[in-house]
Design an enzyme around this catalytic site. Sequence first.
Site, PDB file in Angstrom:
ATOM      1  N   GLU A  43       0.850  -1.195   0.000  1.00  0.00           N
ATOM      2  CA  GLU A  43       0.000   0.000   0.000  1.00  0.00           C
ATOM      3  C   GLU A  43       0.884   1.243   0.000  1.00  0.00           C
ATOM      4  O   GLU A  43       1.909   1.289   0.668  1.00  0.00           O
ATOM      5  CB  GLU A  43      -0.896   0.030   1.248  1.00  0.00           C
ATOM      6  N   LYS A 112      -9.803   1.916  -2.773  1.00  0.00           N
ATOM      7  CA  LYS A 112     -10.100   1.496  -1.401  1.00  0.00           C
ATOM      8  C   LYS A 112     -11.536   1.856  -1.039  1.00  0.00           C
ATOM      9  O   LYS A 112     -11.968   2.999  -1.201  1.00  0.00           O
ATOM     10  CB  LYS A 112      -9.118   2.193  -0.452  1.00  0.00           C
ATOM     11  N   CYS A 153      -5.820  -2.605   2.667  1.00  0.00           N
ATOM     12  CA  CYS A 153      -5.646  -2.341   4.088  1.00  0.00           C
ATOM     13  C   CYS A 153      -6.934  -2.457   4.911  1.00  0.00           C
ATOM     14  O   CYS A 153      -7.357  -3.549   5.249  1.00  0.00           O
ATOM     15  CB  CYS A 153      -4.981  -0.982   4.275  1.00  0.00           C
TER      16      CYS A 153
END
Length: 276
Positions: A43, A112, A153
């Site tokens: 990331e 995301k 994440c």
Amino acid sequence: GEAFRLALIQLQVSSVKSDNLTRACGLVREAAAQGAKIVCLPECFNSPYGTNYFPQYAEKIPGESTQKLSEVAKECSIYLIGGSIPEEDAGKLYNTCAVFGPDGTLLVKHRKLHLFDVDVPGKITFQESKTLSPGDSFSTFDTPYCRVGLGICYDLRFAELAQIYAQRGCQLLVYPGAFNLTTGPAHWELLQRGRAVDNQVYVATASPARDDKASYVAWGHSTVVTPWGEVLATAGTEEMIVYSDIDLKKLAEIRQQIPIFSQKRLDLYAVEAKKP
């Protein structure tokens, strides 16, 4: 192909974008030379992680960083999961993972979905939503080995996303991510093992290497977990490449032995996608 080699690149990220790109591509080449067919970067691999950095480092896709990823994927003839970068599009910023095929084509772009807004008093406070907007679509891509589902994440905390990917036939879920020194020791491995066992899939995470002088200190410990919940491979905190041979025969055996998919009580409950 029942088995293939996966490589996770735990890159030491600096504040110099061009340097991050050069070193990332060098490590991708090294992984490919070691036989990796799918390679994953961490990331925020081209910039430091922080709300103040996102606007400064953001790029369009396609742009400088993704162009380099496309070129190295083609050169090495691999599937390259480009960790994530801050992406700018129509005045908004996203935390975005671009995936490239062995011919250099952009296969999918995952923005995301779940923004990291947390407050653990005295430990960690972070608000991604100050500068970032969330994506709103699922992201999978096909390889000759299996279908792969993507998250970034904080997306790992949401079991529903992994369940949708499993429903859609993914056998490997990949989450570039940077947990921190509070959530890392508590939940990083636990969440991966949970997602893997619940969905009988392989789960892989790629973290940046730890930099104790950074404003946001990443946990590291890039990891691969089997559908049985075993940790197959894991890194320490320093820059390194984690290799793992993914055996899809093992996945098929586990699903045969414990056939949860045919035993679900869909008369009682369901997890369903509301968008493509």
